[in-house]
Design a protein around this motif. Structure first.
Motif, PDB file in Angstrom:
ATOM      1  N   ARG A  56     -40.302  41.827 -17.055  1.00 44.65           N
ATOM      2  CA  ARG A  56     -41.726  41.941 -17.361  1.00 44.65           C
ATOM      3  C   ARG A  56     -42.286  40.578 -17.759  1.00 44.65           C
ATOM      4  O   ARG A  56     -41.712  39.898 -18.597  1.00 44.65           O
ATOM      5  CB  ARG A  56     -41.957  42.860 -18.551  1.00 44.65           C
ATOM      6  CG  ARG A  56     -41.641  44.283 -18.347  1.00 44.65           C
ATOM      7  CD  ARG A  56     -41.873  45.048 -19.656  1.00 44.65           C
ATOM      8  NE  ARG A  56     -41.197  46.313 -19.633  1.00 44.65           N
ATOM      9  CZ  ARG A  56     -41.711  47.427 -19.129  1.00 44.65           C
ATOM     10  NH1 ARG A  56     -42.923  47.405 -18.626  1.00 44.65           N
ATOM     11  NH2 ARG A  56     -41.032  48.551 -19.133  1.00 44.65           N
ATOM     12  N   ALA A  57     -43.403  40.221 -17.175  1.00 40.46           N
ATOM     13  CA  ALA A  57     -44.175  39.055 -17.607  1.00 40.46           C
ATOM     14  C   ALA A  57     -45.351  39.596 -18.400  1.00 40.46           C
ATOM     15  O   ALA A  57     -46.080  40.462 -17.915  1.00 40.46           O
ATOM     16  CB  ALA A  57     -44.650  38.240 -16.409  1.00 40.46           C
ATOM     17  N   LEU A  58     -45.501  39.116 -19.616  1.00 36.83           N
ATOM     18  CA  LEU A  58     -46.539  39.621 -20.512  1.00 36.83           C
ATOM     19  C   LEU A  58     -47.359  38.486 -21.096  1.00 36.83           C
ATOM     20  O   LEU A  58     -46.837  37.403 -21.344  1.00 36.83           O
ATOM     21  CB  LEU A  58     -45.895  40.400 -21.672  1.00 36.83           C
ATOM     22  CG  LEU A  58     -45.073  41.626 -21.304  1.00 36.83           C
ATOM     23  CD1 LEU A  58     -44.283  42.105 -22.513  1.00 36.83           C
ATOM     24  CD2 LEU A  58     -45.974  42.726 -20.785  1.00 36.83           C
ATOM     25  N   PRO A  59     -48.639  38.748 -21.376  1.00 39.10           N
ATOM     26  CA  PRO A  59     -49.448  37.750 -22.074  1.00 39.10           C
ATOM     27  C   PRO A  59     -49.191  37.863 -23.578  1.00 39.10           C
ATOM     28  O   PRO A  59     -49.317  38.937 -24.146  1.00 39.10           O
ATOM     29  CB  PRO A  59     -50.878  38.170 -21.731  1.00 39.10           C
ATOM     30  CG  PRO A  59     -50.794  39.642 -21.524  1.00 39.10           C
ATOM     31  CD  PRO A  59     -49.411  39.918 -20.986  1.00 39.10           C
ATOM     32  N   LEU A  60     -48.821  36.801 -24.199  1.00 33.86           N
ATOM     33  CA  LEU A  60     -48.516  36.865 -25.620  1.00 33.86           C
ATOM     34  C   LEU A  60     -49.786  36.782 -26.465  1.00 33.86           C
ATOM     35  O   LEU A  60     -49.976  37.572 -27.369  1.00 33.86           O
ATOM     36  CB  LEU A  60     -47.550  35.741 -25.995  1.00 33.86           C
ATOM     37  CG  LEU A  60     -46.981  35.808 -27.388  1.00 33.86           C
ATOM     38  CD1 LEU A  60     -46.283  37.136 -27.616  1.00 33.86           C
ATOM     39  CD2 LEU A  60     -46.019  34.675 -27.608  1.00 33.86           C
ATOM     40  N   GLY A  61     -50.655  35.844 -26.142  1.00 34.92           N
ATOM     41  CA  GLY A  61     -51.879  35.696 -26.926  1.00 34.92           C
ATOM     42  C   GLY A  61     -51.569  35.556 -28.398  1.00 34.92           C
ATOM     43  O   GLY A  61     -50.701  34.791 -28.794  1.00 34.92           O
ATOM     44  N   ASP A  62     -52.231  36.360 -29.235  1.00 34.79           N
ATOM     45  CA  ASP A  62     -51.945  36.322 -30.672  1.00 34.79           C
ATOM     46  C   ASP A  62     -50.874  37.329 -31.071  1.00 34.79           C
ATOM     47  O   ASP A  62     -50.554  37.484 -32.235  1.00 34.79           O
ATOM     48  CB  ASP A  62     -53.221  36.540 -31.488  1.00 34.79           C
ATOM     49  CG  ASP A  62     -53.801  37.941 -31.322  1.00 34.79           C
ATOM     50  OD1 ASP A  62     -53.248  38.743 -30.541  1.00 34.79           O
ATOM     51  OD2 ASP A  62     -54.821  38.232 -31.973  1.00 34.79           O
ATOM     52  N   GLY A  63     -50.344  38.059 -30.080  1.00 31.34           N
ATOM     53  CA  GLY A  63     -49.256  38.994 -30.318  1.00 31.34           C
ATOM     54  C   GLY A  63     -49.681  40.376 -30.768  1.00 31.34           C
ATOM     55  O   GLY A  63     -48.858  41.282 -30.847  1.00 31.34           O
TER      56      GLY A  63
ATOM     57  N   PHE B 231     -38.276  27.470 -11.570  1.00 35.50           N
ATOM     58  CA  PHE B 231     -37.422  27.909 -10.467  1.00 35.50           C
ATOM     59  C   PHE B 231     -36.048  28.348 -10.989  1.00 35.50           C
ATOM     60  O   PHE B 231     -35.576  29.445 -10.687  1.00 35.50           O
ATOM     61  CB  PHE B 231     -37.272  26.769  -9.449  1.00 35.50           C
ATOM     62  CG  PHE B 231     -36.410  27.105  -8.274  1.00 35.50           C
ATOM     63  CD1 PHE B 231     -36.920  27.832  -7.210  1.00 35.50           C
ATOM     64  CD2 PHE B 231     -35.086  26.686  -8.214  1.00 35.50           C
ATOM     65  CE1 PHE B 231     -36.125  28.143  -6.117  1.00 35.50           C
ATOM     66  CE2 PHE B 231     -34.284  26.997  -7.130  1.00 35.50           C
ATOM     67  CZ  PHE B 231     -34.808  27.721  -6.072  1.00 35.50           C
ATOM     68  N   THR B 232     -35.427  27.505 -11.801  1.00 39.43           N
ATOM     69  CA  THR B 232     -34.101  27.817 -12.352  1.00 39.43           C
ATOM     70  C   THR B 232     -34.159  29.046 -13.253  1.00 39.43           C
ATOM     71  O   THR B 232     -33.270  29.896 -13.218  1.00 39.43           O
ATOM     72  CB  THR B 232     -33.566  26.612 -13.153  1.00 39.43           C
ATOM     73  OG1 THR B 232     -33.605  25.457 -12.315  1.00 39.43           O
ATOM     74  CG2 THR B 232     -32.149  26.841 -13.616  1.00 39.43           C
ATOM     75  N   THR B 233     -35.196  29.161 -14.033  1.00 39.92           N
ATOM     76  CA  THR B 233     -35.348  30.311 -14.921  1.00 39.92           C
ATOM     77  C   THR B 233     -35.552  31.591 -14.117  1.00 39.92           C
ATOM     78  O   THR B 233     -35.023  32.646 -14.472  1.00 39.92           O
ATOM     79  CB  THR B 233     -36.524  30.092 -15.890  1.00 39.92           C
ATOM     80  OG1 THR B 233     -36.310  28.858 -16.576  1.00 39.92           O
ATOM     81  CG2 THR B 233     -36.632  31.215 -16.891  1.00 39.92           C
ATOM     82  N   GLY B 234     -36.307  31.504 -13.036  1.00 37.87           N
ATOM     83  CA  GLY B 234     -36.479  32.665 -12.153  1.00 37.87           C
ATOM     84  C   GLY B 234     -35.151  33.122 -11.577  1.00 37.87           C
ATOM     85  O   GLY B 234     -34.857  34.322 -11.521  1.00 37.87           O
ATOM     86  N   ILE B 235     -34.331  32.173 -11.144  1.00 40.23           N
ATOM     87  CA  ILE B 235     -33.003  32.510 -10.612  1.00 40.23           C
ATOM     88  C   ILE B 235     -32.167  33.199 -11.690  1.00 40.23           C
ATOM     89  O   ILE B 235     -31.533  34.223 -11.442  1.00 40.23           O
ATOM     90  CB  ILE B 235     -32.293  31.254 -10.067  1.00 40.23           C
ATOM     91  CG1 ILE B 235     -33.003  30.766  -8.801  1.00 40.23           C
ATOM     92  CG2 ILE B 235     -30.814  31.536  -9.788  1.00 40.23           C
ATOM     93  CD1 ILE B 235     -32.513  29.438  -8.275  1.00 40.23           C
TER      94      ILE B 235
ATOM     95  N   LYS C 268     -46.630  34.331 -15.818  1.00 35.72           N
ATOM     96  CA  LYS C 268     -46.668  34.753 -14.416  1.00 35.72           C
ATOM     97  C   LYS C 268     -46.051  33.718 -13.480  1.00 35.72           C
ATOM     98  O   LYS C 268     -45.560  34.074 -12.412  1.00 35.72           O
ATOM     99  CB  LYS C 268     -48.106  35.057 -13.991  1.00 35.72           C
ATOM    100  CG  LYS C 268     -48.692  36.290 -14.666  1.00 35.72           C
ATOM    101  CD  LYS C 268     -50.034  36.690 -14.104  1.00 35.72           C
ATOM    102  CE  LYS C 268     -51.121  35.697 -14.373  1.00 35.72           C
ATOM    103  NZ  LYS C 268     -52.463  36.179 -13.999  1.00 35.72           N
ATOM    104  N   MET C 269     -46.040  32.449 -13.883  1.00 31.86           N
ATOM    105  CA  MET C 269     -45.479  31.406 -13.019  1.00 31.86           C
ATOM    106  C   MET C 269     -43.987  31.635 -12.772  1.00 31.86           C
ATOM    107  O   MET C 269     -43.514  31.495 -11.642  1.00 31.86           O
ATOM    108  CB  MET C 269     -45.703  30.015 -13.618  1.00 31.86           C
ATOM    109  CG  MET C 269     -47.102  29.497 -13.365  1.00 31.86           C
ATOM    110  SD  MET C 269     -47.490  27.903 -14.120  1.00 31.86           S
ATOM    111  CE  MET C 269     -46.016  26.971 -13.950  1.00 31.86           C
ATOM    112  N   ILE C 270     -43.238  31.992 -13.799  1.00 36.02           N
ATOM    113  CA  ILE C 270     -41.803  32.266 -13.626  1.00 36.02           C
ATOM    114  C   ILE C 270     -41.622  33.514 -12.781  1.00 36.02           C
ATOM    115  O   ILE C 270     -40.794  33.558 -11.868  1.00 36.02           O
ATOM    116  CB  ILE C 270     -41.096  32.400 -14.985  1.00 36.02           C
ATOM    117  CG1 ILE C 270     -41.127  31.054 -15.714  1.00 36.02           C
ATOM    118  CG2 ILE C 270     -39.658  32.892 -14.805  1.00 36.02           C
ATOM    119  CD1 ILE C 270     -40.620  31.094 -17.131  1.00 36.02           C
ATOM    120  N   PHE C 271     -42.403  34.538 -13.058  1.00 36.63           N
ATOM    121  CA  PHE C 271     -42.348  35.778 -12.283  1.00 36.63           C
ATOM    122  C   PHE C 271     -42.644  35.478 -10.810  1.00 36.63           C
ATOM    123  O   PHE C 271     -41.971  35.975  -9.909  1.00 36.63           O
ATOM    124  CB  PHE C 271     -43.373  36.766 -12.851  1.00 36.63           C
ATOM    125  CG  PHE C 271     -43.211  38.174 -12.382  1.00 36.63           C
ATOM    126  CD1 PHE C 271     -42.511  39.096 -13.141  1.00 36.63           C
ATOM    127  CD2 PHE C 271     -43.780  38.603 -11.185  1.00 36.63           C
ATOM    128  CE1 PHE C 271     -42.379  40.405 -12.728  1.00 36.63           C
ATOM    129  CE2 PHE C 271     -43.649  39.905 -10.757  1.00 36.63           C
ATOM    130  CZ  PHE C 271     -42.946  40.818 -11.538  1.00 36.63           C
TER     131      PHE C 271
END
Length: 170
Positions: A74-81, A3-7, A32-35
């Protein structure tokens, strides 16, 4: 924490127009949770002004994007990069940094921060300051110091032998 990070993310996007903010985590679900927190806040009736600031949103299997004026989150999947080469950010928010392998941090995430904010404005100011220095109206030490890009690493507690602590010490 989310929540704080989203703000933080939406306020930074509003107040620093043109900023590129990346939200990364080991799994896309965590990013995606922060987004989603930003979307939840903007959906509240009390946040009508915030929702008016959001100019565009898009979601795909590998990227969630929100534009606030000329800023982007942008929310991105990092995976193995391996699939994330080429992105550049002024701010990177990493959720669950403790789960981030050191190699991915050094080879993928650090290069994301290589972009310079306001390059045209910086060059104009540098030229103007150089003229003032030549004229003796300003000294080299008085040059404007531009803020650095930011990395925000969120995590549970860690031990001193783990990479997160070593990075914190730096």
């Amino acid at each position: 924490k989310s929540f704080t990070t989203g703000i933080y993310a939406f306020l930074d996007a509003i107040m620093n127009q043109g900023v590129e903010i990346g939200i990364l985590s080991k799994s896309f679900r965590q990013s995606k949770m922060i987004f989603k927190k930003i979307e939840d806040i903007a959906a509240k009736p009390e946040a009508n002004l915030l929702s008016q600031c959001i100019t565009h949103k898009s979601k795909s299997n590998d990227e969630w994007l929100m534009e606030i004026g000329s800023s982007r989150i942008r929310a991105l999947p990092l995976g193995d990069g391996s699939k994330l080469r080429g992105f550049r950010f002024h701010r990177i928010i990493i959720d669950e940094f403790l789960l981030m392998p050191e190699r991915i941090y050094n080879e993928v995430i650090v290069p994301f921060l290589s972009v310079v904010e306001n390059p045209v404005e910086r060059e104009k100011m540098y030229q103007a300051e150089s003229r003032l220095i030549e004229q003796g109206k300003m000294s080299e030490e008085d040059r404007y110091k531009w803020p650095n890009n930011k990395l925000i690493a969120l995590s549970s507690a860690s031990y001193k032998f783990e990479y997160l602590y070593k990075l914190y010490e730096q």
